[in-house]
Write a protein that holds these residues in place. Sequence first.
Motif, PDB file in Angstrom:
ATOM      1  N   LYS A 168       0.821  -1.212   0.000  1.00 47.53           N
ATOM      2  CA  LYS A 168       0.000   0.000   0.000  1.00 47.53           C
ATOM      3  C   LYS A 168       0.853   1.259   0.000  1.00 47.53           C
ATOM      4  O   LYS A 168       0.479   2.269  -0.615  1.00 47.53           O
ATOM      5  CB  LYS A 168      -0.940  -0.024   1.199  1.00 47.53           C
ATOM      6  N   ASP A 169       2.010   1.215   0.654  1.00 46.72           N
ATOM      7  CA  ASP A 169       2.925   2.365   0.637  1.00 46.72           C
ATOM      8  C   ASP A 169       3.440   2.615  -0.783  1.00 46.72           C
ATOM      9  O   ASP A 169       3.531   3.766  -1.229  1.00 46.72           O
ATOM     10  CB  ASP A 169       4.107   2.126   1.581  1.00 46.72           C
ATOM     11  N   ILE A 170       3.770   1.534  -1.476  1.00 45.49           N
ATOM     12  CA  ILE A 170       4.250   1.671  -2.857  1.00 45.49           C
ATOM     13  C   ILE A 170       3.153   2.249  -3.741  1.00 45.49           C
ATOM     14  O   ILE A 170       3.396   3.132  -4.572  1.00 45.49           O
ATOM     15  CB  ILE A 170       4.730   0.307  -3.400  1.00 45.49           C
TER      16      ILE A 170
ATOM     17  N   VAL B 265       3.282   5.727  -5.953  1.00 48.14           N
ATOM     18  CA  VAL B 265       2.988   5.783  -7.390  1.00 48.14           C
ATOM     19  C   VAL B 265       1.892   6.812  -7.661  1.00 48.14           C
ATOM     20  O   VAL B 265       1.993   7.634  -8.587  1.00 48.14           O
ATOM     21  CB  VAL B 265       2.582   4.393  -7.912  1.00 48.14           C
ATOM     22  N   LYS B 266       0.839   6.785  -6.862  1.00 47.78           N
ATOM     23  CA  LYS B 266      -0.267   7.733  -7.037  1.00 47.78           C
ATOM     24  C   LYS B 266       0.211   9.173  -6.857  1.00 47.78           C
ATOM     25  O   LYS B 266      -0.180  10.073  -7.619  1.00 47.78           O
ATOM     26  CB  LYS B 266      -1.389   7.412  -6.052  1.00 47.78           C
ATOM     27  N   THR B 267       1.062   9.396  -5.859  1.00 50.76           N
ATOM     28  CA  THR B 267       1.580  10.745  -5.606  1.00 50.76           C
ATOM     29  C   THR B 267       2.405  11.239  -6.781  1.00 50.76           C
ATOM     30  O   THR B 267       2.251  12.386  -7.224  1.00 50.76           O
ATOM     31  CB  THR B 267       2.429  10.759  -4.323  1.00 50.76           C
TER      32      THR B 267
ATOM     33  N   LEU C  41       6.259   4.042 -13.766  1.00 49.93           N
ATOM     34  CA  LEU C  41       5.181   3.987 -12.772  1.00 49.93           C
ATOM     35  C   LEU C  41       4.035   3.114 -13.263  1.00 49.93           C
ATOM     36  O   LEU C  41       3.404   2.383 -12.479  1.00 49.93           O
ATOM     37  CB  LEU C  41       4.663   5.402 -12.482  1.00 49.93           C
ATOM     38  N   PHE C  42       3.781   3.164 -14.561  1.00 51.20           N
ATOM     39  CA  PHE C  42       2.697   2.356 -15.113  1.00 51.20           C
ATOM     40  C   PHE C  42       3.077   0.886 -15.264  1.00 51.20           C
ATOM     41  O   PHE C  42       2.186   0.031 -15.397  1.00 51.20           O
ATOM     42  CB  PHE C  42       2.220   2.939 -16.441  1.00 51.20           C
TER      43      PHE C  42
ATOM     44  N   LEU D  33       7.394  -5.217  -7.130  1.00 53.44           N
ATOM     45  CA  LEU D  33       6.994  -3.834  -6.857  1.00 53.44           C
ATOM     46  C   LEU D  33       8.152  -3.045  -6.260  1.00 53.44           C
ATOM     47  O   LEU D  33       8.404  -1.894  -6.642  1.00 53.44           O
ATOM     48  CB  LEU D  33       5.794  -3.806  -5.902  1.00 53.44           C
ATOM     49  N   LYS D  34       8.879  -3.646  -5.329  1.00 53.62           N
ATOM     50  CA  LYS D  34      10.014  -2.968  -4.699  1.00 53.62           C
ATOM     51  C   LYS D  34      11.135  -2.739  -5.697  1.00 53.62           C
ATOM     52  O   LYS D  34      11.768  -1.676  -5.707  1.00 53.62           O
ATOM     53  CB  LYS D  34      10.520  -3.788  -3.509  1.00 53.62           C
TER      54      LYS D  34
END
Length: 323
Positions: A183-185, A189-191, A278-279, A315-316
């Motif tokens: 969720k942090d990742i 990404v959203k930010t 990011l995508f 993801l990391k």
Amino acid sequence: MDPNIIIKHTLIDASYIQKLVVDCNISPIVQCDFLARGLNDTYIITTENDIYIFRLYRHGWRNKSAILFELNAITQLHEKGASVSFPFRNNDADYLFEIEAPEGLRYGVLFSYAKGERPQINEENSKSIGAALGKLHKQSSSFHLNYERGFDIDINHLLDEPVSYISPLINTYLGSEADQSMKDIVEEVKTELSTKELEIGFCHGDFHNHNMHIHNGELEIFDFDCSAVGYRAYDVAVSWWNLKNNYSSKEKECWDAFLTGYQAQRSLTEDDLQSLPLFITARRIWLLGTMTQNDDVWGTNWVNERTLEFFILQLKTDRLKER
């Protein structure tokens, strides 16, 4: 039959499909075969003169308006000269066939068959694939879509909804710390995406070499089931994701060739280019969420600690490469 049995998905016999499409202005049918099961069922129909594809949409996956959105987009692309598999009307001048299946109403559509075979991944074909997506984006920029799709390729579709399906699995197999890490990742990404001015337009949604054929050097695109209005950079990034996951030894040269082909047709802004990594992450999350949501397609035997640990690692790793 026991009335308490819940039916999620039935497989319609090919003989029924063959009788159904007689209601189309095509030459006499020689053979109809079930071709593939996925989010929808696909049949291949051979006539005396040609070959067609019949797609039977899964009940509850796409409603009538969503399917008509897809067909409207494909038809406009075809009319603009795009090389795409396109739908045929039946004798009632309607694209949709209706089947009252045990699980509920299902819609079917007859499509043209894309000749050839899946293009091999090499620099030449990657350049052509990039050019094909560039043309598709250019040709669809003046679209007037007459139906509601029901979703956009946006943050909610790519990240928020998939996470709601993935999170319970991560908690069960890996624990709350791993879930929070994911969720942090996602929030990072959203930010980062929120700081960029990204182009919005019609997207194929699943653009890679598995959804096209090449014949005599010409590409033909099919399977617009994931198409919608959304981030054009995501549409581009899906092809990069495909190279990373399925053709890693050829990634660099083929990705460079893809971008060259795309930008020969239309340019990407600096913000769009910077958003591509990011995508990649968004694509991973969307795909796992879709697989989790549709366990009647993919089953659950792949859901285990090892698979989910690898997902978190990907993801990391994506984030480390972006920095």
